[in-house]
Design a protein around this motif. Structure first.
Motif, PDB file in Angstrom:
ATOM      1  N   HIS A  46       0.859  -1.162   0.000  1.00 43.66           N
ATOM      2  CA  HIS A  46       0.000   0.000   0.000  1.00 43.66           C
ATOM      3  C   HIS A  46       0.907   1.226   0.000  1.00 43.66           C
ATOM      4  CE1 HIS A  46      -4.105  -1.699   1.515  1.00 43.66           C
ATOM      5  NE2 HIS A  46      -3.753  -2.173   0.337  1.00 43.66           N
ATOM      6  N   GLN A  48       1.178   5.396   1.060  1.00 45.46           N
ATOM      7  CA  GLN A  48       0.572   6.525   1.776  1.00 45.46           C
ATOM      8  C   GLN A  48       1.191   7.843   1.296  1.00 45.46           C
ATOM      9  OE1 GLN A  48       1.129   7.083   6.053  1.00 45.46           O
ATOM     10  NE2 GLN A  48      -0.999   7.760   6.198  1.00 45.46           N
ATOM     11  N   ARG A 104       6.500   0.404  -9.486  1.00 47.58           N
ATOM     12  CA  ARG A 104       5.287   1.226  -9.432  1.00 47.58           C
ATOM     13  C   ARG A 104       5.626   2.689  -9.651  1.00 47.58           C
ATOM     14  NH1 ARG A 104       0.323  -0.733 -10.368  1.00 47.58           N
ATOM     15  NH2 ARG A 104       0.044  -2.594  -9.131  1.00 47.58           N
ATOM     16  N   TRP A 108       4.424   5.989 -12.241  1.00 47.62           N
ATOM     17  CA  TRP A 108       3.848   7.254 -11.785  1.00 47.62           C
ATOM     18  C   TRP A 108       4.650   8.477 -12.216  1.00 47.62           C
ATOM     19  CZ3 TRP A 108       3.301   4.736  -6.301  1.00 47.62           C
ATOM     20  CH2 TRP A 108       2.207   3.843  -6.336  1.00 47.62           C
ATOM     21  N   SER A 266      -4.802  10.950   3.887  1.00 47.62           N
ATOM     22  CA  SER A 266      -5.065   9.651   3.265  1.00 47.62           C
ATOM     23  C   SER A 266      -4.464   8.527   4.093  1.00 47.62           C
ATOM     24  CB  SER A 266      -4.465   9.608   1.854  1.00 47.62           C
ATOM     25  OG  SER A 266      -4.539   8.309   1.322  1.00 47.62           O
ATOM     26  N   VAL A 269      -3.023   3.343   0.736  1.00 47.40           N
ATOM     27  CA  VAL A 269      -4.013   2.819  -0.203  1.00 47.40           C
ATOM     28  C   VAL A 269      -3.340   1.942  -1.262  1.00 47.40           C
ATOM     29  CG1 VAL A 269      -5.648   4.736   0.090  1.00 47.40           C
ATOM     30  CG2 VAL A 269      -3.862   4.885  -1.675  1.00 47.40           C
ATOM     31  N   PRO A 270      -4.125   1.058  -1.910  1.00 46.25           N
ATOM     32  CA  PRO A 270      -3.555   0.245  -2.994  1.00 46.25           C
ATOM     33  C   PRO A 270      -3.034   1.122  -4.135  1.00 46.25           C
ATOM     34  CG  PRO A 270      -5.750  -0.559  -2.371  1.00 46.25           C
ATOM     35  CD  PRO A 270      -5.542   0.732  -1.655  1.00 46.25           C
ATOM     36  N   GLU A 272      -3.488   1.323  -7.229  1.00 47.43           N
ATOM     37  CA  GLU A 272      -4.440   1.853  -8.222  1.00 47.43           C
ATOM     38  C   GLU A 272      -5.024   3.200  -7.797  1.00 47.43           C
ATOM     39  OE1 GLU A 272      -3.666  -1.626  -7.387  1.00 47.43           O
ATOM     40  OE2 GLU A 272      -5.761  -1.651  -6.729  1.00 47.43           O
ATOM     41  N   GLU A 273      -5.024   3.467  -6.486  1.00 45.98           N
ATOM     42  CA  GLU A 273      -5.641   4.710  -6.019  1.00 45.98           C
ATOM     43  C   GLU A 273      -4.691   5.903  -6.033  1.00 45.98           C
ATOM     44  OE1 GLU A 273      -8.052   4.266  -2.445  1.00 45.98           O
ATOM     45  OE2 GLU A 273      -8.364   2.150  -2.948  1.00 45.98           O
ATOM     46  N   ILE A 274      -3.433   5.655  -6.346  1.00 50.74           N
ATOM     47  CA  ILE A 274      -2.454   6.753  -6.298  1.00 50.74           C
ATOM     48  C   ILE A 274      -2.543   7.708  -7.498  1.00 50.74           C
ATOM     49  CG2 ILE A 274       0.052   7.262  -6.328  1.00 50.74           C
ATOM     50  CD1 ILE A 274      -1.109   6.541  -3.524  1.00 50.74           C
ATOM     51  N   PRO A 276      -4.871   9.103  -9.438  1.00 47.87           N
ATOM     52  CA  PRO A 276      -5.764  10.267  -9.347  1.00 47.87           C
ATOM     53  C   PRO A 276      -5.346  11.261  -8.265  1.00 47.87           C
ATOM     54  CG  PRO A 276      -6.931   8.217  -8.756  1.00 47.87           C
ATOM     55  CD  PRO A 276      -5.596   7.818  -9.261  1.00 47.87           C
ATOM     56  N   LEU A 277      -4.720  10.761  -7.192  1.00 51.47           N
ATOM     57  CA  LEU A 277      -4.287  11.661  -6.114  1.00 51.47           C
ATOM     58  C   LEU A 277      -3.123  12.547  -6.555  1.00 51.47           C
ATOM     59  CD1 LEU A 277      -4.362   9.232  -3.037  1.00 51.47           C
ATOM     60  CD2 LEU A 277      -6.055  10.964  -3.659  1.00 51.47           C
TER      61      LEU A 277
END
Ligand code: C2E
Ligand code: MG
Ligand code: MG
Ligand code: MG
Length: 291
Positions: A46, A48, A104, A108, A266, A269-270, A272-274, A276-277
């Motif tokens: 995950h 953060q 990952r 990004w 936040s 999170v997994p 996939e959620e990064i 959009p943030l």
């Protein structure tokens, strides 16, 4: 009768101890097998977000290991991290975490090319004891294609006690690869100022325990203030861990802390959620007007 009862209780107690030892042994065996194929055994990461407290923009993310055990379900890091440290299994597990996080982070980089998001990975003291740690880290970074400047390794303050020249040499070796170093859980150990000055680190992460007490306890406020002042004197930046309330955020900003993490912004999170943030907050293509 009392003696008999006591005896029974003793027997039950012994049995519980046995069960607990057995349980630990089983978990250790599971962990030993899992590190051979972490992703296939329920391990994942995950992330953060870490934010600039003044701007609200995400500067990077910290990778945190999670274990969804196929039979046991979620095993929390407070359980498997200490076990992995005691058994040395943190060495292969940590190397997997590093590779996974770097791969990952590569994905990004392109999402915000003007200000590439950083990635922080926790490094265990056990890993720092590896003779060939620097070469191993270099190989993992190279294999991933991540620009080393966006990677930071977080090392807990506990190791500072050791004051070993070999550790210092390894930190300098890591630094020479181009990555950044941060001291995690700062304030909970007893690192001397003279040693701190010699460490090639850029960031002090203020331990969550101080942030938690910040608004109720004047002593915690004094501690945070002195950490921020110390960091400034040494030309380091500060990250506050575990920010959960607005009041804590406002106090940290007033004390001059630059960055922070916490449930207020936040949870981890997994992956996939990064994305959009990363594109939230001030638009990187339009610089803030000079004030
Ligand atoms: P840490 O590196 O100090 O990470 C911060 C911990 O605080 C994380 O717990 C995070 O979920 C939690 N946290 C963040 N914000 C808040 C908040 O606002 N409130 C509260 N109550 N907690 C918050 P987590 O993920 O359970 O990890 C615990 C520790 O396990 C980490 O502490 C780190 O020392 C260790 N750990 C986790 N993943 C790894 C890893 O891949 N390698 C190594 N060596 N250690 C790891
Ligand atoms: Mg950390
Ligand atoms: Mg920490
Ligand atoms: Mg902590």
């Amino acid at each position: 009768y009392a003696a008999k009862k006591g005896g029974t209780r003793h027997a039950v107690y012994k049995e519980e101890m046995g069960t607990r030892a057995l349980e630990r042994l089983r978990l250790e065996n599971d962990l030993r097998r899992a590190v051979e194929d972490p992703a296939g055994s329920g391990f994942r990461l995950h992330y953060q977000p870490k934010l600039g407290l003044a701007t609200g923009e995400i500067s990077g993310v910290e990778a945190l290991a999670r274990w969804d055990h196929p039979e046991r379900g979620n095993v929390p890091p407070e359980v498997f991290v200490p076990l992995a440290e005691e058994t040395g299994l943190i060495v292969p597990l940590g190397e997997w975490v590093l590779g996974e996080a770097c791969r990952r982070a590569v994905e990004w980089q392109g999402l915000r090319p003007s200000r590439p998001p950083g990635i922080s990975v926790n490094l265990s003291v056990r890993q720092l004891r590896q003779e060939d740690l620097v070469e191993r880290v270099a190989r993992v970074i190279e294999g991933s294609g991540l620009p080393p400047e966006v990677l930071s390794l977080e090392i807990t303050e506990g190791l500072m006690l050791e004051n070993e020249e070999s550790i210092l040499a390894k930190l300098q070796g890591l630094k020479a690869l181009g990555l950044g170093l941060e001291i995690d859980d700062f304030g909970t150990g007893y690192s001397s100022l003279s040693y701190l000055k010699r460490l090639p680190v850029e960031v002090l992460k203020i331990d969550r325990s101080f942030v938690e007490d910040l608004t109720e306890n004047p002593e915690a406020r004094k501690v945070v203030r002195s950490i921020v002042d110390l960091a400034r004197a040494l030309n380091l930046s500060t990250v506050a861990e575990g920010i959960e309330t607005r009041a804590q955020l406002e106090t940290l900003k007033a004390l001059g802390c630059e960055l922070g993490q916490g449930y207020l912004f936040s949870r981890p999170v997994p992956a996939e959620e990064i994305p959009p943030l990363l594109t939230l907050g001030p638009d990187p293509s339009t610089p803030e007007p000079a004030s």
